[in-house]
Motif scaffolding. Structure first.
Motif, PDB file in Angstrom:
ATOM      1  N   ARG A   1       0.816  -1.215   0.000  1.00 59.23           N
ATOM      2  CA  ARG A   1       0.000   0.000   0.000  1.00 59.23           C
ATOM      3  C   ARG A   1       0.860   1.281   0.000  1.00 59.23           C
ATOM      4  NH1 ARG A   1      -2.963   0.378   5.974  1.00 59.23           N
ATOM      5  NH2 ARG A   1      -1.691   2.119   6.774  1.00 59.23           N
ATOM      6  N   LEU A   2       2.090   1.163  -0.452  1.00 59.40           N
ATOM      7  CA  LEU A   2       3.011   2.300  -0.455  1.00 59.40           C
ATOM      8  C   LEU A   2       2.452   3.478  -1.256  1.00 59.40           C
ATOM      9  CD1 LEU A   2       6.708   1.141  -0.978  1.00 59.40           C
ATOM     10  CD2 LEU A   2       5.738   2.353   0.978  1.00 59.40           C
ATOM     11  N   LYS A   3       2.522   4.643  -0.660  1.00 60.15           N
ATOM     12  CA  LYS A   3       2.159   5.873  -1.361  1.00 60.15           C
ATOM     13  C   LYS A   3       3.382   6.562  -1.965  1.00 60.15           C
ATOM     14  CE  LYS A   3      -1.745   6.760   1.765  1.00 60.15           C
ATOM     15  NZ  LYS A   3      -2.334   7.724   2.739  1.00 60.15           N
ATOM     16  N   ALA A   4       4.560   6.368  -1.363  1.00 54.40           N
ATOM     17  CA  ALA A   4       5.776   6.973  -1.890  1.00 54.40           C
ATOM     18  C   ALA A   4       6.998   6.416  -1.172  1.00 54.40           C
ATOM     19  CB  ALA A   4       5.744   8.498  -1.738  1.00 54.40           C
ATOM     20  N   VAL A   5       8.123   6.416  -1.886  1.00 52.75           N
ATOM     21  CA  VAL A   5       9.429   6.141  -1.294  1.00 52.75           C
ATOM     22  C   VAL A   5      10.216   7.448  -1.319  1.00 52.75           C
ATOM     23  CG1 VAL A   5      11.614   4.899  -1.549  1.00 52.75           C
ATOM     24  CG2 VAL A   5       9.440   3.714  -1.947  1.00 52.75           C
ATOM     25  N   LEU A   6      10.686   7.875  -0.154  1.00 53.66           N
ATOM     26  CA  LEU A   6      11.347   9.166  -0.006  1.00 53.66           C
ATOM     27  C   LEU A   6      12.827   8.911   0.258  1.00 53.66           C
ATOM     28  CD1 LEU A   6       8.611  10.557   2.412  1.00 53.66           C
ATOM     29  CD2 LEU A   6       8.678  10.787  -0.075  1.00 53.66           C
ATOM     30  N   SER A   7      13.629   9.106  -0.783  1.00 51.16           N
ATOM     31  CA  SER A   7      15.054   8.783  -0.665  1.00 51.16           C
ATOM     32  C   SER A   7      15.785   9.837   0.159  1.00 51.16           C
ATOM     33  CB  SER A   7      15.697   8.689  -2.047  1.00 51.16           C
ATOM     34  OG  SER A   7      17.096   8.531  -1.924  1.00 51.16           O
ATOM     35  N   MET A   8      16.718   9.356   0.973  1.00 50.40           N
ATOM     36  CA  MET A   8      17.570  10.234   1.756  1.00 50.40           C
ATOM     37  C   MET A   8      18.831  10.593   0.984  1.00 50.40           C
ATOM     38  SD  MET A   8      17.118   7.957   5.190  1.00 50.40           S
ATOM     39  CE  MET A   8      18.084   8.971   6.301  1.00 50.40           C
ATOM     40  N   TRP A   9      18.997  10.036  -0.194  1.00 54.16           N
ATOM     41  CA  TRP A   9      20.183  10.282  -1.018  1.00 54.16           C
ATOM     42  C   TRP A   9      19.846  11.188  -2.184  1.00 54.16           C
ATOM     43  CZ3 TRP A   9      23.529   5.262  -1.938  1.00 54.16           C
ATOM     44  CH2 TRP A   9      23.930   4.747  -0.695  1.00 54.16           C
ATOM     45  N   ALA A  10      20.825  12.002  -2.600  1.00 52.40           N
ATOM     46  CA  ALA A  10      20.640  12.852  -3.781  1.00 52.40           C
ATOM     47  C   ALA A  10      20.691  12.011  -5.055  1.00 52.40           C
ATOM     48  CB  ALA A  10      21.704  13.938  -3.822  1.00 52.40           C
ATOM     49  N   GLY A  11      21.618  11.060  -5.105  1.00 58.26           N
ATOM     50  CA  GLY A  11      21.722  10.181  -6.259  1.00 58.26           C
ATOM     51  C   GLY A  11      20.763   9.012  -6.136  1.00 58.26           C
ATOM     52  N   VAL A  12      20.136   8.652  -7.248  1.00 53.21           N
ATOM     53  CA  VAL A  12      19.131   7.578  -7.187  1.00 53.21           C
ATOM     54  C   VAL A  12      19.444   6.436  -8.145  1.00 53.21           C
ATOM     55  CG1 VAL A  12      17.257   9.059  -6.371  1.00 53.21           C
ATOM     56  CG2 VAL A  12      17.660   8.833  -8.835  1.00 53.21           C
ATOM     57  N   GLU A  13      20.683   6.386  -8.686  1.00 53.10           N
ATOM     58  CA  GLU A  13      20.998   5.347  -9.662  1.00 53.10           C
ATOM     59  C   GLU A  13      20.903   3.946  -9.070  1.00 53.10           C
ATOM     60  OE1 GLU A  13      24.856   6.987  -7.963  1.00 53.10           O
ATOM     61  OE2 GLU A  13      23.042   7.841  -8.840  1.00 53.10           O
ATOM     62  N   LYS A  14      21.126   3.814  -7.747  1.00 52.67           N
ATOM     63  CA  LYS A  14      21.007   2.505  -7.101  1.00 52.67           C
ATOM     64  C   LYS A  14      19.589   2.237  -6.602  1.00 52.67           C
ATOM     65  CE  LYS A  14      25.809   2.341  -5.462  1.00 52.67           C
ATOM     66  NZ  LYS A  14      26.697   2.228  -4.273  1.00 52.67           N
ATOM     67  N   ILE A  15      18.751   3.259  -6.644  1.00 55.46           N
ATOM     68  CA  ILE A  15      17.409   3.165  -6.068  1.00 55.46           C
ATOM     69  C   ILE A  15      16.352   2.906  -7.135  1.00 55.46           C
ATOM     70  CG2 ILE A  15      15.686   4.392  -4.683  1.00 55.46           C
ATOM     71  CD1 ILE A  15      18.014   5.974  -3.447  1.00 55.46           C
ATOM     72  N   VAL A  16      16.470   3.596  -8.273  1.00 58.92           N
ATOM     73  CA  VAL A  16      15.472   3.454  -9.335  1.00 58.92           C
ATOM     74  C   VAL A  16      15.251   1.993  -9.732  1.00 58.92           C
ATOM     75  CG1 VAL A  16      15.030   3.934 -11.778  1.00 58.92           C
ATOM     76  CG2 VAL A  16      15.709   5.789 -10.253  1.00 58.92           C
ATOM     77  N   PRO A  17      16.308   1.172  -9.869  1.00 57.73           N
ATOM     78  CA  PRO A  17      16.074  -0.212 -10.312  1.00 57.73           C
ATOM     79  C   PRO A  17      15.307  -1.082  -9.319  1.00 57.73           C
ATOM     80  CG  PRO A  17      18.365   0.424 -10.671  1.00 57.73           C
ATOM     81  CD  PRO A  17      17.754   1.472  -9.792  1.00 57.73           C
ATOM     82  N   VAL A  18      15.280  -0.710  -8.024  1.00 59.25           N
ATOM     83  CA  VAL A  18      14.668  -1.596  -7.032  1.00 59.25           C
ATOM     84  C   VAL A  18      13.287  -1.138  -6.571  1.00 59.25           C
ATOM     85  CG1 VAL A  18      16.902  -2.423  -6.224  1.00 59.25           C
ATOM     86  CG2 VAL A  18      15.841  -0.469  -5.080  1.00 59.25           C
ATOM     87  N   VAL A  19      12.955   0.141  -6.772  1.00 60.03           N
ATOM     88  CA  VAL A  19      11.641   0.640  -6.364  1.00 60.03           C
ATOM     89  C   VAL A  19      10.656   0.429  -7.508  1.00 60.03           C
ATOM     90  CG1 VAL A  19      10.317   2.675  -5.681  1.00 60.03           C
ATOM     91  CG2 VAL A  19      12.623   2.336  -4.791  1.00 60.03           C
ATOM     92  N   PRO A  20       9.532  -0.232  -7.261  1.00 61.40           N
ATOM     93  CA  PRO A  20       8.566  -0.485  -8.337  1.00 61.40           C
ATOM     94  C   PRO A  20       8.167   0.794  -9.063  1.00 61.40           C
ATOM     95  CG  PRO A  20       7.959  -1.698  -6.357  1.00 61.40           C
ATOM     96  CD  PRO A  20       9.090  -0.798  -5.968  1.00 61.40           C
TER      97      PRO A  20
END
Length: 310
Positions: A62-81
């Motif tokens: 039921r996630l509404k959002a993922v709020l990254s604590m990092w400025a770079g998201v190259e490692k995050i985009v591939p794992v967050v739906p």
């Protein structure tokens, strides 16, 4: 209705973030239950860092959002739906820290400070630098960090050019875009600063071809991302004198291995990924504001464009 917020950053950050986030959420009138543990199906928001405990987002239904604590998201985009909104960290503390680091190292090069720091060895050698108005500086990447650094350098009087993939208009900055714009920006860059995101389109932005466009003896400053530079090409340019010196804060492999040639090269300064850091107090403000916006049905700040990768 209470929003369930999962803190999924590093465990040692929780004691600092907990009171700050609670205070910022309360200040915005957001009713939230903030914890380091929930049943996944009960989580509305994840405050996230790849160094934290969450690696599989599948159970968070039921996630509404993922709020990254990092400025770079190259490692995050591939794992967050792709169906879940993802924001990246852009905050005043990150901008200020990066601006201070960039301005400091730009002035170091501009004033020729290394000569005197290393010592003249008994030689009374006077070299007076030009004024900032006679020095060309180019910033590659005109996002929040690049724009802040470019404006600060322009305020000091430097002739500042900037380059981005899409055309920008920034007062006091000569803005370029696209492949031909990159060439134009580099041809006059006595000091070039890299603040681009790490995407397939930006990898090896500085390579043998583009480094050859720089004025001979130009200085390179990279606080952006390691893959922005072709390391072999930069080392060759340093050895030939095409690049006079490089200050590098980020690398393809971190920590930089002890055997890497950058450590021993006389014309390279290595700093250990310290150009800027997420500051908890200002990061908490941005995270809390995005939760408030999501709960109110308003657009999120710093939403990642997955087609661009940042």
């Amino acid at each position: 209705m209470t929003a369930n917020v999962l803190f999924a950053g590093r465990a040692d950050g929780w004691p600092t973030y907990e009171p700050l986030l609670k205070a910022e959420l309360a200040r915005r009138g957001v009713e939230a239950d903030l914890r380091t543990g929930f049943a996944p199906e009960d989580v509305d928001y994840i405050v996230y860092a790849p160094s934290g405990p969450v690696s599989d987002f599948t159970p968070f239904t039921r996630l509404k959002a993922v709020l990254s604590m990092w400025a770079g998201v190259e490692k995050i985009v591939p794992v967050v739906p792709a169906s879940v909104p993802l924001t990246r960290m852009v905050d005043s503390g990150l901008e200020q820290g990066m601006t201070e680091w960039v301005v400091g190292h730009t002035l170091r090069y501009h004033l020729g400070m290394d000569t005197h720091i290393r010592g003249l060895n008994g030689r009374w050698h006077r070299h007076v630098p030009p004024l900032a108005k006679d020095r060309h500086v180019t910033v590659l990447g005109l996002g929040a960090l690049g724009t802040a650094a470019a404006k600060a350098l322009a305020a000091l009087g430097f002739q500042v050019s900037g380059w981005s993939r899409t055309q920008k208009e920034i007062e006091g900055i000569t803005c370029h875009a696209g492949p031909e714009g990159l060439k134009a920006a580099l041809r006059q860059a006595e000091i070039v600063i890299l603040l681009l995101p790490d995407t397939p389109a930006t990898e090896n932005t500085l390579n043998a071809e583009t480094l050859a466009l720089l004025p001979k003896g130009a200085k390179v400053i990279n606080p952006g991302r390691g893959p922005l530079i072709d390391d072999a090409a930069l080392l060759a340019a340093l050895d030939s004198g095409q690049v006079g010196h490089a200050t590098l804060d980020v690398f393809r492999v971190e920590p930089l291995p002890p055997e890497h040639p950058y450590w021993a090269h006389p014309n390279v300064t290595v700093t250990p990924h310290i150009a800027s850091e997420t500051r908890e107090s200002t990061a908490a403000e941005v995270i809390a504001e995005n939760i408030r916006r999501a709960e109110a049905g308003e657009p999120l700040l710093h939403l990642v464009d997955r087609s661009l990768g940042y």
